[in-house]
Design an enzyme around this catalytic site. Sequence first.
Site, PDB file in Angstrom:
ATOM      1  N   ASP A 111     -20.910 -22.587  52.177  1.00 18.38           N
ATOM      2  CA  ASP A 111     -19.614 -22.409  52.826  1.00 18.38           C
ATOM      3  C   ASP A 111     -19.244 -23.546  53.779  1.00 18.38           C
ATOM      4  O   ASP A 111     -20.036 -23.960  54.628  1.00 18.38           O
ATOM      5  CB  ASP A 111     -19.566 -21.065  53.551  1.00 18.38           C
ATOM      6  N   ARG A 284     -15.361 -10.842  56.153  1.00 19.16           N
ATOM      7  CA  ARG A 284     -16.250 -12.008  56.151  1.00 19.16           C
ATOM      8  C   ARG A 284     -16.156 -12.758  57.469  1.00 19.16           C
ATOM      9  O   ARG A 284     -15.074 -13.085  57.938  1.00 19.16           O
ATOM     10  CB  ARG A 284     -15.804 -12.933  55.025  1.00 19.16           C
TER      11      ARG A 284
HETATM   12  C1  OGA Z   1     -17.832 -16.100  50.652  1.00 17.83           C
HETATM   13  C2  OGA Z   1     -18.089 -15.959  49.205  1.00 17.83           C
HETATM   14  C3  OGA Z   1     -18.775 -14.345  47.559  1.00 17.83           C
HETATM   15  C4  OGA Z   1     -18.398 -12.965  47.147  1.00 17.83           C
HETATM   16  O1  OGA Z   1     -17.448 -15.084  51.277  1.00 17.83           O
HETATM   17  O2  OGA Z   1     -18.028 -17.195  51.185  1.00 17.83           O
HETATM   18  O3  OGA Z   1     -18.305 -16.930  48.543  1.00 17.83           O
HETATM   19  O4  OGA Z   1     -19.127 -12.417  46.303  1.00 17.83           O
HETATM   20  N1  OGA Z   1     -18.113 -14.714  48.743  1.00 17.83           N
HETATM   21  O5  OGA Z   1     -17.397 -12.442  47.645  1.00 17.83           O
HETATM   22 MN    MN Z   2     -18.616 -18.705  49.916  1.00 15.44          MN
END
Ligand code: OGA
Ligand code: MN
Length: 293
Positions: A111, A284
């Site tokens: 990320d 997130r």
């Molecule tokens: C993130 C991502 C993966 C998912 O949140 O950085 O890549 O499975 N998510 O949602």
């Molecule tokens: Mn990601």
Amino acid sequence: MNGTATLESVEYKHIQVRPIAGTMGAEIFGVDLAKLNDEVYDEFYNAWLRHQVVVLRDQDITPDQQVDFAMRLGGIHFHPYMNGMDNHPEILEIIKEPGDKYTFGSTWHTDQMFNPQPAKATMLYAKESPSTGGDTLFANMHDAYDALSDGMKTMLADVKTWCVGDKFRRSGGSRRKDRYQGNLKMAAKVRDAGNLQTESAHPLYRTHPETGRMALYLGNHVQTLEGFNDAEAEPILDFLREHAIRPEFTCRVNWKPGTITLWDNRSVQHHAIADYSERRRMHRITIAGDTPF
Ligand code: OGA
Ligand code: MN
């Protein structure tokens, strides 16, 4: 198990750890994020460093509690051009509706690697999940590094990658971040200027700042290798991308509402699997990181 010597010797008093794959990843039991004391937190953090991807089930926390936990883990990494929730700018709500074609994170990546100080960790909290599918794959970049030959390790020892976060031009020449321009000014108030950068150079082989282990530092933002011609860099990168995601370096997390996964972006790549059509909704938070070395 892949921890360093010090991490190996730890015995847990408050938590239980169940590995989910040979290479890395573990479910952790005995942690309730709604009431987390220092002793449990310390064991949790140690287990996270050791296992790189840790999964907590049946968590029931408010956005404020999720932000508090993120502050404890190292503070918030704000995304340079995606917006957080109205009352919680620290939290990105990732929603895929039935019929949506685009799946967020559906490439191998780590990320915010385009940033000079990429996210140390990502905490993803499932609020709604499909009845089947929608898992997330992870690949262990310590094991990927260790499995390279001495020749590859030596040849690329001091090489840097060039990483770009906003490379996708849309019709009319606009870029992804143009979509968010209206909100960028407001967002910039809570972000430092460095955080807004979307292009950076990083070591291809990095040292984990807390465990000292070497990792292959690769993800979809990597465009090329500094100091190489494209004709040279592309086959090397093709090899490394393929090598990094060998099945034996991976683990996989299945989500239920209440599942929280915390992964270490300094040593892990991840990939959302686009194999479902029901609604999926995640909260997130990315955790602030250091300059890779
Ligand atoms: C993130 C991502 C993966 C998912 O949140 O950085 O890549 O499975 N998510 O949602
Ligand atoms: Mn990601």
